[in-house]
Design an enzyme around this catalytic site. Structure first.
Site, PDB file in Angstrom:
ATOM      1  N   LYS A 150       0.847  -1.190   0.000  1.00  0.00           N
ATOM      2  CA  LYS A 150       0.000   0.000   0.000  1.00  0.00           C
ATOM      3  C   LYS A 150       0.887   1.246   0.000  1.00  0.00           C
ATOM      4  O   LYS A 150       1.818   1.356   0.814  1.00  0.00           O
ATOM      5  CB  LYS A 150      -0.906   0.013   1.234  1.00  0.00           C
ATOM      6  CG  LYS A 150      -1.942  -1.101   1.271  1.00  0.00           C
ATOM      7  CD  LYS A 150      -3.064  -0.861   0.289  1.00  0.00           C
ATOM      8  CE  LYS A 150      -4.208  -1.844   0.521  1.00  0.00           C
ATOM      9  NZ  LYS A 150      -5.336  -1.608  -0.419  1.00  0.00           N
ATOM     10  N   LYS A 246     -14.419  -7.837  -6.461  1.00  0.00           N
ATOM     11  CA  LYS A 246     -14.734  -7.977  -5.042  1.00  0.00           C
ATOM     12  C   LYS A 246     -16.233  -8.222  -4.925  1.00  0.00           C
ATOM     13  O   LYS A 246     -17.027  -7.516  -5.560  1.00  0.00           O
ATOM     14  CB  LYS A 246     -14.341  -6.726  -4.260  1.00  0.00           C
ATOM     15  CG  LYS A 246     -12.837  -6.481  -4.197  1.00  0.00           C
ATOM     16  CD  LYS A 246     -12.521  -5.188  -3.465  1.00  0.00           C
ATOM     17  CE  LYS A 246     -11.020  -4.942  -3.405  1.00  0.00           C
ATOM     18  NZ  LYS A 246     -10.693  -3.607  -2.834  1.00  0.00           N
TER      19      LYS A 246
END
Length: 329
Positions: A150, A246
């Protein structure tokens, strides 16, 4: 047979802060749906996400709005018209799959006509921190097959270098969570190639990703926030090389499977991701991950306490839940 639907808010504390470009999370708030019919019970979970204008309250309200239809017998295909894509529909859809499997005495895999989920490589996430701390975190999981990094617009080069130095053999996904602009995407290409990054995930905001339409990346770019359902696939296919599915974006396993098949038909790469969630979310996502090039399903690993019998991570290899947890009679 009459059904009974219930929905509630469950909260799971995290073992440590989950820090990405748009904020820090210290707990996972989910909506859990239970659908009973006689002696059988199906369960599903959704994770409302503020980025998409969702909250636990709005999800529970949406589920309450379809209660009568679901209790009267509406199925998964009808649900696609009753609720928009999102966490609320995901929770109900997955509960319907689970209930159907238990009533039929078959697994969800058998209902789909696919193999049962098996252990697979799933990304371990290194959250935003100083380059030194991110390198130290990567060193602890350096033996994992796949690591997600990230980053934001501040020191991404140093952060990625630190992780790659600490984990020289792992595949790498770099995820700015929409925090870069077009100039930074272009400027970072040589470094991403040099460090053998395998995937760059949603570097720019979905609202400005038209800039990727004429861009020739050195590293494949995955659409995450830019795609929810098959409705966006035409546009996404012009801008990205990989689609991240997702279940909370797609609004359930039913639409996620359709999107996965359509993505493959277009020759695009496929990734399965998740929100920070319990294993109840991941059990259903494993049926899409089985088809994918990349899996990022480490949501439950961040929980101080998961639901009993859930998935198990062994240094970046994710093992399915115990039999009977979800989708198996």
């Amino acid at each position: 047979m009459h059904r009974s639907l219930s929905a509630r808010h469950d909260r799971f504390l995290l073992t440590k802060p989950f820090r990405i470009s748009r904020g820090v999370k210290t707990e996972a708030d989910v909506v859990t749906v239970s659908l009973r019919a006689g002696e059988h019970e199906g369960k599903g979970e959704g994770v409302p996400y503020a980025r998409y204008g969702e909250s636990v309250e709005s999800a529970l309200e949406a589920i309450e709005g379809v209660r009568a239809a679901i209790e009267a017998g509406a199925g998964r295909e009808e649900l696609l018209a009753l609720l928009p894509a999102g966490a609320a529909r995901n929770a109900v859809d997955c509960a319907l799959w689970d209930l159907e499997a238990r009533q039929a005495g078959k697994s969800v895999a058998e209902l789909i006509g696919a193999p049962e989920p098996e252990a697979l490589a799933s990304a371990l996430t290194i959250v935003i921190d100083t380059p030194m701390m991110m390198g130290a975190a990567a060193r602890r999981v350096a033996g994992a097959p796949l690591i997600k990094v990230k980053v934001d617009g501040h020191l991404p080069d140093a952060q990625i270098r630190a992780v790659r130095s600490a984990a020289p053999d792992a595949k790498l996904i770099v995820d700015p969570n929409e925090s870069w602009d077009a100039r930074l995407v272009e400027a970072m290409q040589p470094l991403l190639a040099e460090l053998k990054v395998d995937l760059l995930e949603q570097p720019v905001s979905a609202e400005i990703d038209e800039c990727l339409e004429r861009f020739k990346p050195l590293v494949p770019i995955a659409a995450d926030e830019s795609i929810h359902t098959t409705a966006e696939l035409d546009v996404v296919a012009r801008r990205y090389q990989v689609v991240n599915i997702k279940l909370d974006k797609a609004g359930g396993l039913t639409e996620a499977l359709k999107l996965a098949r359509a993505t493959r038909e277009r020759g695009l790469g496929l990734m399965t991701g998740c929100m920070v969630s319990s294993s109840l979310s991941i059990a259903a996502a494993l049926h899409v991950a089985r088809m994918s090039d990349f899996a990022d399903l480490d949501g439950p690993i961040w929980l101080a306490k998961d639901r009993p019998g859930g998935v198990e991570d062994r240094n970046g290899v994710l093992y399915p839940p115990v039999k009977g947890f979800w989708g198996t009679p």
